[in-house]
Design an enzyme around this catalytic site. Structure first.
Site, mmCIF file in Angstrom:
data_model
loop_
_atom_site.group_PDB
_atom_site.id
_atom_site.type_symbol
_atom_site.label_atom_id
_atom_site.label_comp_id
_atom_site.label_asym_id
_atom_site.label_seq_id
_atom_site.Cartn_x
_atom_site.Cartn_y
_atom_site.Cartn_z
ATOM 1 N N GLU A 278 0.824 -1.209 0.000
ATOM 2 C CA GLU A 278 0.000 0.000 0.000
ATOM 3 C C GLU A 278 0.859 1.260 0.000
ATOM 4 O OE1 GLU A 278 -2.929 0.331 3.196
ATOM 5 O OE2 GLU A 278 -4.512 -0.123 1.781
ATOM 6 N N HIS A 299 7.026 -27.022 -0.941
ATOM 7 C CA HIS A 299 6.319 -28.113 -1.625
ATOM 8 C C HIS A 299 5.168 -27.583 -2.479
ATOM 9 C CE1 HIS A 299 8.486 -31.298 0.639
ATOM 10 N NE2 HIS A 299 8.714 -30.249 1.420
ATOM 11 N N LYS A 414 -13.885 1.233 -3.856
ATOM 12 C CA LYS A 414 -14.897 1.693 -2.892
ATOM 13 C C LYS A 414 -15.998 2.460 -3.613
ATOM 14 C CE LYS A 414 -11.973 2.295 1.184
ATOM 15 N NZ LYS A 414 -11.400 3.298 2.066
HETATM 16 O O1 PA5 Z 1 -3.160 1.568 5.953
HETATM 17 C C1 PA5 Z 1 -4.257 2.076 5.837
HETATM 18 O O2 PA5 Z 1 -4.414 3.274 6.063
HETATM 19 C C2 PA5 Z 1 -5.473 1.258 5.451
HETATM 20 O O3 PA5 Z 1 -5.148 -0.082 5.259
HETATM 21 C C3 PA5 Z 1 -6.531 1.338 6.536
HETATM 22 O O4 PA5 Z 1 -5.984 0.896 7.735
HETATM 23 C C4 PA5 Z 1 -7.762 0.502 6.188
HETATM 24 O O5 PA5 Z 1 -8.270 0.895 4.952
HETATM 25 C C5 PA5 Z 1 -8.839 0.664 7.253
HETATM 26 O O6 PA5 Z 1 -9.200 1.996 7.379
HETATM 27 P P1 PA5 Z 1 -10.003 2.535 8.627
HETATM 28 O O7 PA5 Z 1 -9.167 2.353 9.839
HETATM 29 O O8 PA5 Z 1 -10.255 3.973 8.318
HETATM 30 O O9 PA5 Z 1 -11.281 1.720 8.721
#
Ligand code: PA5
Length: 424
Positions: A278, A299, A414
């Site tokens: 990410e 394996h 989303k």
């Molecule tokens: O690293 C990040 O920011 C994302 O993976 C969020 O943690 C994830 O989308 C969850 O978001 P939120 O805590 O707003 O529900």
């Protein structure tokens, strides 16, 4: 606490030639002028964390340990992977004490949600809902189901005692809901993004509720912060790892396998994949983070890794001292022909598998292999390790001139989903 061995790599560039660039980026990260500087609160968090809230986390965790059979942690991405990775790494896959920690709110599988609700029957349940934005669909869908379940089972007042929300300090739907319903809340700091948040209340409450020592975890983070204050590539293993990734990428290695030798580390690999995937996968750039657990996956993926397309390198996290060990027994009949291992420790067998695999993959297969040695599975080591990867991730992504701290691409699915669900 983490030693980096890159003798099993074949580099066409000298690591030291990156020192001036690393110095420049380090300065910007330290004085908060780098890309995404609004989200660099994690850098000093090991010493700057809110001590009053930390004490409250320990109190609530103790209450959960005394009163709950099950703690449902409801969150997705950075709001769950850290806690799960920590608990599995330190307690193993079959902990036999209470509370059982269940992770939910990270899927909209109707089967999973229905089965977890059934699993709660007859057990004393607490719920920790975690969402920084407070609006994440997967988490909100699951949370409403658990909230209704608790209210029907315990009544609104007792349900309110059993629900703890970890969210933004002042804003957002979840904060608003928690205040209106009288839930206890913990704060996700404004300047720390989800995947950098395991050492805030996001991870610390579930980790402490699992009976782990969060003082030691924070001490490990603080030690790593101290060790990585320098930008000197000879002294900073996190930065050296960051540079090695970029050198290997230039050599055509655009996939990185995170390798471990213990199933209890598999969730650390998932956490690592989120952290690097990410943070780095933007603007058509980045190394694809993948993972394998050896020897299990030797394996399955082992064939490809040995002889398939050579577009990857491996980063092995080796835990030097196992939490537990066993001695392989002698058998008088030796019908399985395994007596050659009698008297040897199982961890020694695992270590020999590691040595043999690195040799096979590097010397025979030509795969570069960065090896990170971590002392053990303790809270201190876990804390040290996460901070190591935070610093490595920030530097390696900033070296691409990419903001490590946002995730604009996640919004696309989303939007589509909201449209299909009739939200917008
Ligand atoms: O690293 C990040 O920011 C994302 O993976 C969020 O943690 C994830 O989308 C969850 O978001 P939120 O805590 O707003 O529900």
């Amino acid at each position: 606490m983490i030693t980096l061995d890159y003798t099993n790599t074949c580099l066409k560039e000298d690591v030291a030639s990156y020192q001036p660039l690393v110095d420049k980026i380090h300065q910007k990260l330290m004085n908060k002028t780098c890309l995404g500087n609004d989200f660099t609160g994690w850098v000093d968090w090991p010493v700057d964390y809110d001590k009053e809230e930390f004490a409250r986390i320990k109190e609530v965790a103790q209450e959960i340990r005394e009163r709950a059979d099950v703690l449902v942690v409801c969150g997705i991405g950075g709001s769950y992977l850290g806690a799960r990775s920590a608990i599995e790494m330190m307690k193993g896959l079959y902990p036999d004490d209470k509370p059982e920690i269940i992770f939910s709110g990270n899927t909209v599988s109707s089967t999973y949600l229905a089965q977890t609700l059934k699993h709660l029957e007859g057990k004393s349940v607490y719920v920790n809902v975690i969402s920084k934005s407070g609006t994440t669909t997967e988490t909100a869908v699951a949370f409403r189901l658990y909230e209704k379940y608790l209210e029907e089972r315990y009544g609104k007042q007792e349900a309110a005692r059993r629900i703890i929300a970890t969210t933004d300090k002042a804003r957002g739907t979840l904060k608003n809901l928690a205040d209106k319903k009288g839930y206890r809340t913990f704060v996700i700091p404004d300047d720390i993004g989800g995947r950098f948040s395991v050492f805030t209340a996001v991870g610390l409450l579930p980790i402490a509720a699992a009976g782990l020592d969060i003082d030691k975890l924070m001490a490990g983070c603080a030690k790593a912060r101290e060790d990585y204050q320098t930008s000197d590539l000879e002294a900073n293993a996190a930065y050296k790892y960051a540079v090695l990734r970029r050198i290997l990428e230039k050599q055509g290695k655009n996939v990185e396998f995170f390798v471990c030798y213990d199933p209890a580390i598999t969730m650390v690999a998932e956490w690592w994949k989120q952290l690097f995937g990410e943070s780095e996968g933007k603007e058509g750039k980045g190394i694809l983070p993948a993972s394998v657990t050896f020897t299990t996956d030797l394996h399955s993926m082992g064939q490809f890794i040995q002889e398939g397309t050579k577009n990857f390198f491996e980063t092995t996290l080796m835990i030097d001292k196992p939490q537990e060990d066993l001695i392989f027994p002698e058998d008088a009949d030796n019908l399985d022909n395994m007596n050659y291992l009698a008297g040897k420790s199982i961890d020694w067998v695992n270590k020999m598998a590691f040595k043999g695999t690195v040799d096979a993959h590097f010397n025979t297969g030509g795969n570069d292999n960065i090896i990170l040695h971590l002392d053990d599975n303790s809270e201190f080591s876990y804390g040290y390790m996460i901070y190591f990867f935070f610093r490595a991730c920030a530097l390696t992504v900033l070296m691409l001139d990419v903001n490590p701290f946002n995730q604009p691409g996640v919004e696309v699915y989303k939007k589509n989903m909201f449209k299909l669900l009739g939200k917008i």
